[in-house]
Design a protein around this motif. Structure first.
Motif, short mmCIF file in Angstrom:
data_model
loop_
_atom_site.label_atom_id
_atom_site.label_comp_id
_atom_site.label_asym_id
_atom_site.label_seq_id
_atom_site.Cartn_x
_atom_site.Cartn_y
_atom_site.Cartn_z
N ASN A 74 0.65 -1.30 0.08
CA ASN A 74 -0.04 0.01 -0.10
C ASN A 74 0.72 1.12 0.22
O ASN A 74 0.56 2.46 -0.68
N ALA A 75 1.93 1.09 0.56
CA ALA A 75 2.89 2.35 0.21
C ALA A 75 3.10 2.65 -1.11
O ALA A 75 3.87 3.69 -1.59
N LYS A 76 3.42 1.67 -1.81
CA LYS A 76 3.69 1.77 -3.09
C LYS A 76 2.57 1.92 -4.18
O LYS A 76 2.79 2.06 -5.26
N ASN A 77 1.43 1.65 -3.60
CA ASN A 77 0.31 1.61 -4.52
C ASN A 77 0.40 0.55 -5.54
O ASN A 77 -0.03 0.80 -6.89
N THR A 78 0.92 -0.68 -5.16
CA THR A 78 1.08 -1.70 -6.17
C THR A 78 0.57 -3.24 -5.54
O THR A 78 0.76 -3.28 -4.40
N VAL A 79 -0.10 -3.87 -6.39
CA VAL A 79 -0.32 -4.99 -6.18
C VAL A 79 0.51 -6.15 -7.33
O VAL A 79 0.86 -5.76 -8.35
#
Length: 116
Positions: A74-79
């Motif tokens: 969530n800190a990198k907005n990446t899944v």
């Protein structure tokens, strides 16, 4: 502007591993459940893996259980979708999806081809 940008899809040999990424922007990423989909016979798309907004709940298609792992930062907005022991049936375009109670967003997809 909302964007979901998938990456990591390539041509890979059976039995190998691959990690897909989906970078999100333009919305509150941490408030959305994230999912990976791919086309399936008789369906527009099948759910491959999903993860709740806080990361506490994960779901997988039976066909990928034990081989694929979904995770999020969530800190990198990446899944991410870690795919191990790939086989030819995993060949598909993989789509990233963000969903809340009111809206859903889709990426453009990334092609994974499993072939020797």
């Amino acid at each position: 502007q909302v964007q979901l940008v998938e990456s990591g899809g390539v041509l890979v040999q059976p039995g190998r591993s691959l990690r897909l990424s989906c970078a999100a922007s333009g919305f509150t990423f941490s408030s959305y459940a994230m999912r990976w989909y791919r086309p399936a016979p008789g369906k527009e798309r099948e759910l491959v893996a999903g993860m709740s907004s806080a990361g506490g709940v994960r779901t997988y298609a039976d066909s990928v259980k034990g081989r694929f792992t979904i995770s999020r930062d969530n800190a990198k907005n990446t899944v991410y979708l870690q795919m191990n022991n790939l086989d030819r049936d995993d060949t598909a375009v993989y789509y990233c999806n963000a969903v809340s109670s009111r809206i859903t967003y889709w990426g453009q997809g990334t092609q994974v081809t499993v072939s020797s």
